[in-house]
Design a protein around this motif. Structure first.
Motif, PDB file in Angstrom:
ATOM      1  N   SER A  63      36.435  47.138  24.065  1.00  0.00           N
ATOM      2  CA  SER A  63      37.513  46.912  25.034  1.00  0.00           C
ATOM      3  C   SER A  63      37.952  45.453  25.022  1.00  0.00           C
ATOM      4  O   SER A  63      37.127  44.549  24.882  1.00  0.00           O
ATOM      5  CB  SER A  63      37.069  47.287  26.444  1.00  0.00           C
ATOM      6  OG  SER A  63      38.090  46.986  27.392  1.00  0.00           O
ATOM      7  N   PRO A  64      39.258  45.223  25.213  1.00  0.00           N
ATOM      8  CA  PRO A  64      39.769  43.864  25.355  1.00  0.00           C
ATOM      9  C   PRO A  64      40.139  43.554  26.810  1.00  0.00           C
ATOM     10  O   PRO A  64      40.753  42.543  27.082  1.00  0.00           O
ATOM     11  CB  PRO A  64      41.023  43.900  24.476  1.00  0.00           C
ATOM     12  CG  PRO A  64      41.538  45.290  24.703  1.00  0.00           C
ATOM     13  CD  PRO A  64      40.343  46.181  24.969  1.00  0.00           C
ATOM     14  N   THR A  65      39.793  44.450  27.737  1.00  0.00           N
ATOM     15  CA  THR A  65      40.249  44.291  29.121  1.00  0.00           C
ATOM     16  C   THR A  65      39.096  44.391  30.122  1.00  0.00           C
ATOM     17  O   THR A  65      39.202  45.049  31.153  1.00  0.00           O
ATOM     18  CB  THR A  65      41.342  45.323  29.466  1.00  0.00           C
ATOM     19  OG1 THR A  65      40.904  46.633  29.059  1.00  0.00           O
ATOM     20  CG2 THR A  65      42.643  44.996  28.767  1.00  0.00           C
ATOM     21  N   ALA A  66      37.986  43.740  29.810  1.00  0.00           N
ATOM     22  CA  ALA A  66      36.881  43.657  30.760  1.00  0.00           C
ATOM     23  C   ALA A  66      37.045  42.390  31.597  1.00  0.00           C
ATOM     24  O   ALA A  66      37.758  41.457  31.219  1.00  0.00           O
ATOM     25  CB  ALA A  66      35.551  43.638  30.019  1.00  0.00           C
ATOM     26  N   LYS A  67      36.380  42.360  32.734  1.00  0.00           N
ATOM     27  CA  LYS A  67      36.472  41.196  33.613  1.00  0.00           C
ATOM     28  C   LYS A  67      35.084  40.760  34.087  1.00  0.00           C
ATOM     29  O   LYS A  67      34.147  41.554  34.105  1.00  0.00           O
ATOM     30  CB  LYS A  67      37.360  41.516  34.822  1.00  0.00           C
ATOM     31  CG  LYS A  67      38.774  41.965  34.444  1.00  0.00           C
ATOM     32  CD  LYS A  67      39.714  41.965  35.619  1.00  0.00           C
ATOM     33  CE  LYS A  67      40.232  40.576  35.901  1.00  0.00           C
ATOM     34  NZ  LYS A  67      41.302  40.555  36.920  1.00  0.00           N
ATOM     35  N   ILE A  68      34.983  39.496  34.460  1.00  0.00           N
ATOM     36  CA  ILE A  68      33.746  38.954  35.019  1.00  0.00           C
ATOM     37  C   ILE A  68      33.812  39.157  36.528  1.00  0.00           C
ATOM     38  O   ILE A  68      34.679  38.568  37.194  1.00  0.00           O
ATOM     39  CB  ILE A  68      33.587  37.465  34.697  1.00  0.00           C
ATOM     40  CG1 ILE A  68      33.644  37.224  33.192  1.00  0.00           C
ATOM     41  CG2 ILE A  68      32.277  36.929  35.273  1.00  0.00           C
ATOM     42  CD1 ILE A  68      33.720  35.757  32.798  1.00  0.00           C
ATOM     43  N   PRO A  69      32.947  39.990  37.101  1.00  0.00           N
ATOM     44  CA  PRO A  69      33.027  40.229  38.547  1.00  0.00           C
ATOM     45  C   PRO A  69      32.779  38.962  39.354  1.00  0.00           C
ATOM     46  O   PRO A  69      31.813  38.238  39.117  1.00  0.00           O
ATOM     47  CB  PRO A  69      31.928  41.282  38.782  1.00  0.00           C
ATOM     48  CG  PRO A  69      30.991  41.132  37.630  1.00  0.00           C
ATOM     49  CD  PRO A  69      31.842  40.722  36.467  1.00  0.00           C
ATOM     50  N   ASN A  70      33.698  38.675  40.277  1.00  0.00           N
ATOM     51  CA  ASN A  70      33.602  37.492  41.136  1.00  0.00           C
ATOM     52  C   ASN A  70      33.515  36.195  40.332  1.00  0.00           C
ATOM     53  O   ASN A  70      32.896  35.223  40.766  1.00  0.00           O
ATOM     54  CB  ASN A  70      32.386  37.599  42.066  1.00  0.00           C
ATOM     55  CG  ASN A  70      32.432  38.824  42.945  1.00  0.00           C
ATOM     56  OD1 ASN A  70      33.445  39.097  43.583  1.00  0.00           O
ATOM     57  ND2 ASN A  70      31.350  39.588  42.978  1.00  0.00           N
ATOM     58  N   GLY A  71      34.158  36.195  39.177  1.00  0.00           N
ATOM     59  CA  GLY A  71      34.130  35.014  38.329  1.00  0.00           C
ATOM     60  C   GLY A  71      35.190  34.000  38.714  1.00  0.00           C
ATOM     61  O   GLY A  71      36.185  34.334  39.375  1.00  0.00           O
TER      62      GLY A  71
END
Length: 298
Positions: A264-272
């Motif tokens: 995936s190219p659309t992951a995020k860092i939670p509360n980053g």
């Protein structure tokens, strides 16, 4: 009256046929999918994906640039947080200048979420250098993460390949990068599509090897025509392959014949601190950890 009624029916049918054809054409244009996104091991209804990043234009490409859907789509790969147990395990992430806003705290969060490795873009072609590369390398190492690097390949000739290798080598030497560091070559650009891709890549590797940098790997995707020839220059277990399901799920792994899978190219860092997207990968054979580890700079 009957003749008029029949003509009216025929006219309505013709208009309906034209409208349906137009609708199908528009729908197809908005949901075109690159060959990379048609699953080899998954259902067809998970094939549609769009790389949802603004970083797909200009001379600074990120991994997967050529594997994005070529036209806009209302769909796209879905967004999820790293660490979500319903998704595939995230062993590594890769970063380029577009993630230059990531802080040391972000890298520490990745470490706490189980990520082991950060793969940093260094160079592209023979003219571009990622201005954030050194900071990204240092922050990742300071957070206790393994650090690997990659180059974006653009050449179609042996002479061009050598020129690119020397450009990369200049960065490696100038910044005292550890000779044990894993160097991935991103082979996806249309300009590299040639039957002599193997010879070109071997010329690239030879320049690095002669300078003592002998840890090599390939990044490519399912839509790249000469992907097998490229992979054979290092071996399939040292090849990192991209293919994006629309909704990646835990326990459903693709590209298991290769060393690693970018899913995936659309992951995020939670509360980053960094709120943008980041590429994520699963490492099947510890490809990314057999490197310089947390000591990328000598």
């Amino acid at each position: 009256m009957i003749k008029y009624h029949k003509k009216r029916i025929v006219l309505i049918k013709c208009i309906t046929t034209i409208l349906v054809a137009c609708f199908v054409t528009i729908l197809a244009a908005n949901k075109s999918v690159s060959a990379n996104l048609i699953p080899e091991n998954g259902p067809l209804d998970q094939a549609t994906a769009t790389v949802g990043q603004e970083m797909r234009n200009g001379s600074d490409h990120t991994l997967g640039n050529s594997f994005a859907t070529k036209s806009s789509s209302s769909l796209g790969t879905d967004v999820f947080n790293i660490g979500d147990s319903s998704r595939p395990r995230v062993d590594a992430v890769d970063v380029a200048s577009y993630q230059s806003q990531m802080t040391l705290n972000d890298y520490k969060k990745l470490k706490n979420l189980g990520v082991k490795t950060v793969i940093v873009k260094l160079t592209e072609g023979a003219t571009y250098t990622n201005p954030a590369a050194l900071t990204q390398i240092k922050n990742a190492a300071a957070a206790g993460l393994n650090v690997d690097v990659y180059h974006y390949f653009t050449s179609s000739t042996i002479s061009g390949a050598k020129k690119e290798a020397n450009y990369l080598l200049n960065f490696l030497k100038k910044n005292n990068l550890n000779k044990k560091i894993l160097i991935m070559n991103d082979v996806e650009d249309d300009s590299t599509q040639t039957t002599q891709i193997g010879a070109n890549l071997n010329a690239f590797w030879n320049v690095l090897s002669q300078a003592g940098y002998k840890q090599h790997g390939i990044y490519t995707g399912a839509s790249y025509l000469y992907r097998d020839a490229a992979a054979k220059t290092v071996g399939f277990k040292r090849t990192w392959k991209a293919q994006y399901p629309y909704h990646p799920k835990a326990g459903t792994n693709w590209q298991t014949n290769y060393g690693a899978w970018q899913f995936s190219p659309t992951a995020k860092i939670p509360n980053g601190d960094y709120t943008g997207y980041i590429d994520v990968e699963m490492d099947y054979v510890n490809l990314f950890t057999k490197s310089s580890g947390t000591s990328p700079i000598q």
